[in-house]
Design a protein around this motif. Sequence first.
Motif, PDB file in Angstrom:
ATOM      1  N   LEU A  89     110.384  93.192  -1.994  1.00 27.59           N
ATOM      2  CA  LEU A  89     109.479  94.153  -1.343  1.00 27.59           C
ATOM      3  C   LEU A  89     109.758  94.117   0.155  1.00 27.59           C
ATOM      4  O   LEU A  89     109.695  93.050   0.769  1.00 27.59           O
ATOM      5  CB  LEU A  89     108.017  93.761  -1.604  1.00 27.59           C
ATOM      6  CG  LEU A  89     106.971  94.459  -0.725  1.00 27.59           C
ATOM      7  CD1 LEU A  89     106.912  95.954  -1.022  1.00 27.59           C
ATOM      8  CD2 LEU A  89     105.587  93.831  -0.914  1.00 27.59           C
ATOM      9  N   ILE A  90     110.078  95.270   0.733  1.00 22.89           N
ATOM     10  CA  ILE A  90     110.288  95.325   2.192  1.00 22.89           C
ATOM     11  C   ILE A  90     109.150  96.121   2.833  1.00 22.89           C
ATOM     12  O   ILE A  90     109.041  97.338   2.652  1.00 22.89           O
ATOM     13  CB  ILE A  90     111.661  95.936   2.563  1.00 22.89           C
ATOM     14  CG1 ILE A  90     112.802  95.181   1.848  1.00 22.89           C
ATOM     15  CG2 ILE A  90     111.868  95.900   4.083  1.00 22.89           C
ATOM     16  CD1 ILE A  90     114.216  95.645   2.212  1.00 22.89           C
ATOM     17  N   HIS A 138     111.287  88.174  -3.472  1.00 23.64           N
ATOM     18  CA  HIS A 138     111.437  88.060  -2.022  1.00 23.64           C
ATOM     19  C   HIS A 138     110.566  89.121  -1.364  1.00 23.64           C
ATOM     20  O   HIS A 138     110.676  90.301  -1.687  1.00 23.64           O
ATOM     21  CB  HIS A 138     112.915  88.235  -1.651  1.00 23.64           C
ATOM     22  CG  HIS A 138     113.216  87.919  -0.215  1.00 23.64           C
ATOM     23  ND1 HIS A 138     114.474  88.027   0.325  1.00 23.64           N
ATOM     24  CD2 HIS A 138     112.416  87.500   0.804  1.00 23.64           C
ATOM     25  CE1 HIS A 138     114.437  87.687   1.607  1.00 23.64           C
ATOM     26  NE2 HIS A 138     113.201  87.370   1.918  1.00 23.64           N
ATOM     27  N   ILE A 139     109.707  88.670  -0.473  1.00 24.02           N
ATOM     28  CA  ILE A 139     108.862  89.607   0.287  1.00 24.02           C
ATOM     29  C   ILE A 139     109.315  89.565   1.746  1.00 24.02           C
ATOM     30  O   ILE A 139     109.377  88.491   2.352  1.00 24.02           O
ATOM     31  CB  ILE A 139     107.373  89.208   0.179  1.00 24.02           C
ATOM     32  CG1 ILE A 139     106.911  89.277  -1.281  1.00 24.02           C
ATOM     33  CG2 ILE A 139     106.508  90.092   1.076  1.00 24.02           C
ATOM     34  CD1 ILE A 139     105.539  88.670  -1.535  1.00 24.02           C
ATOM     35  N   ILE A 140     109.651  90.739   2.276  1.00 26.47           N
ATOM     36  CA  ILE A 140     110.113  90.831   3.667  1.00 26.47           C
ATOM     37  C   ILE A 140     109.083  91.642   4.451  1.00 26.47           C
ATOM     38  O   ILE A 140     108.588  92.663   3.965  1.00 26.47           O
ATOM     39  CB  ILE A 140     111.499  91.521   3.719  1.00 26.47           C
ATOM     40  CG1 ILE A 140     112.542  90.657   2.987  1.00 26.47           C
ATOM     41  CG2 ILE A 140     111.935  91.784   5.160  1.00 26.47           C
ATOM     42  CD1 ILE A 140     113.864  91.346   2.729  1.00 26.47           C
ATOM     43  N   LEU A 182     109.303  84.382   1.450  1.00 27.15           N
ATOM     44  CA  LEU A 182     108.678  85.328   2.394  1.00 27.15           C
ATOM     45  C   LEU A 182     109.468  85.248   3.703  1.00 27.15           C
ATOM     46  O   LEU A 182     109.690  84.162   4.226  1.00 27.15           O
ATOM     47  CB  LEU A 182     107.215  84.914   2.607  1.00 27.15           C
ATOM     48  CG  LEU A 182     106.326  85.750   3.513  1.00 27.15           C
ATOM     49  CD1 LEU A 182     106.273  87.198   3.064  1.00 27.15           C
ATOM     50  CD2 LEU A 182     104.908  85.189   3.515  1.00 27.15           C
ATOM     51  N   SER A 183     109.929  86.394   4.216  1.00 28.03           N
ATOM     52  CA  SER A 183     110.632  86.377   5.509  1.00 28.03           C
ATOM     53  C   SER A 183     110.101  87.438   6.450  1.00 28.03           C
ATOM     54  O   SER A 183     109.657  88.498   6.021  1.00 28.03           O
ATOM     55  CB  SER A 183     112.131  86.666   5.390  1.00 28.03           C
ATOM     56  OG  SER A 183     112.682  86.307   4.209  1.00 28.03           O
ATOM     57  N   LEU A 184     110.189  87.112   7.721  1.00 22.57           N
ATOM     58  CA  LEU A 184     109.784  88.044   8.771  1.00 22.57           C
ATOM     59  C   LEU A 184     111.019  88.543   9.510  1.00 22.57           C
ATOM     60  O   LEU A 184     111.925  87.764   9.792  1.00 22.57           O
ATOM     61  CB  LEU A 184     108.910  87.313   9.797  1.00 22.57           C
ATOM     62  CG  LEU A 184     107.524  86.877   9.330  1.00 22.57           C
ATOM     63  CD1 LEU A 184     106.969  85.812  10.264  1.00 22.57           C
ATOM     64  CD2 LEU A 184     106.580  88.070   9.299  1.00 22.57           C
TER      65      LEU A 184
END
Length: 313
Positions: A89-90, A138-140, A182-184
């Motif tokens: 998810l972006i 993966h959540i961005i 989770l990434s920023l």
Amino acid sequence: MVSPGQKVVLITGCSSGIGLRMAVMLAKDEQKRYHVIATMRDLKRKDKLVEAAGDAYGKTLSLAVLDVCNDESVKQCFDGIKDRHVDVLINNAGIGLVGPIESIPIEEMKKVFETNFFGVIRMIKEVMPDMKKRKGGHIIVVSSVMGLQGVVFNDVYAASKFAMEGFCESLAVQLLKFNVTLSLIEPGPVRTEFETKMIEEVKQKECPGADPDTVHYFKNVYLPSSIDIFETLGQTPDDIKVIEASRPRFRNLTNPLYTPIVALKYADETGGLSVHAFYHMLFNLGPLMHISMTVMKYLTCGCLRSRTPRTFQ
Ligand SMILES: NC(=O)C1=CN([C@@H]2O[C@H](COP(=O)(O)OP(=O)(O)OC[C@H]3O[C@@H](n4cnc5c(N)ncnc54)[C@H](OP(=O)(O)O)[C@@H]3O)[C@@H](O)[C@H]2O)C=CC1
Ligand SMILES: CC1=C(/C=C/C(C)=C/C=C/C(C)=C/C=O)C(C)(C)CCC1
């Protein structure tokens, strides 16, 4: 149709800018590793994306309506996805807001938090239970350098991104237990409609409620400096790359030229250094700031660019 082995990537806010380019880049992946669901709140704005996607449209890229501020719209979009299955998810959709706070109605400030903060949480709540169950995903979140360091006259926008950073720092630890990453992404200025909308808005703003000195500092000192900074340090949406990595980083600053500005905060725990440096740059350097930024750009582009990775996931 999603082919076996392909990752389903859902991106918000794909009608322009960073979201549009990310959607196109991933959909055009040579190894065809992704099926991109490019979402936007108004499909009438799809033409630029469809044109840029070319052959990928209808194959590795499909379109869907999604307004991050609307529960029903988010639910309908996920109900339209096979098994509601999303691998990546972006969270890209976001809006800016500049100006003296005296002249901004609280309702307008709430809209920024509704989009940039609650909009992201609404999306994460939708995918998280399934990702936790599957032990993968993966959540961005597209945050900003303003999620780490405030900028004068961007008080509310910066606050919305700071809120997001606090939320993600907290959630990342829990998600790791479920093998969900989770990434920023923390871009500095990027030349998109974000900037043009800001300039247009400011031109029309009378700034009611703000005193003449403040309006002068905003329109005649901050605004030219801000335009300068977009010119000298600004990236293009193509610089914000999202590439598969086996161990995605939590923080991803995309602009090495902006890194020293953020670093000031960590160089002095009292906070005085950044407040006074920004004051000096804005009110004392004035036009000289353009020259110093340009010099910095040419001095640092060789060494810093090669040291700071701009690709991740
Ligand atoms: N440009 C910059 O300098 C920087 C931008 N960012 C962040 O990057 C992200 C993308 O911005 P950028 O591409 O530059 O700006 P753009 O204005 O070009 O794109 C923003 C996108 O978000 C969409 N959007 C706004 N509100 C909603 C909503 N309620 N539901 C769904 N979509 C919505 C817009 O759609 P619509 O066409 O319908 O308005 C548009 O597609 C934002 O989160 C921004 O904060 C971070 C750092 C720097
Ligand atoms: C005016 C001014 C600055 C402006 C920075 C700007 C305008 C940054 C924009 C960032 C964006 C657009 C992020 C989006 O999320 C500095 C460099 C802090 C130095 C002090 C004076």
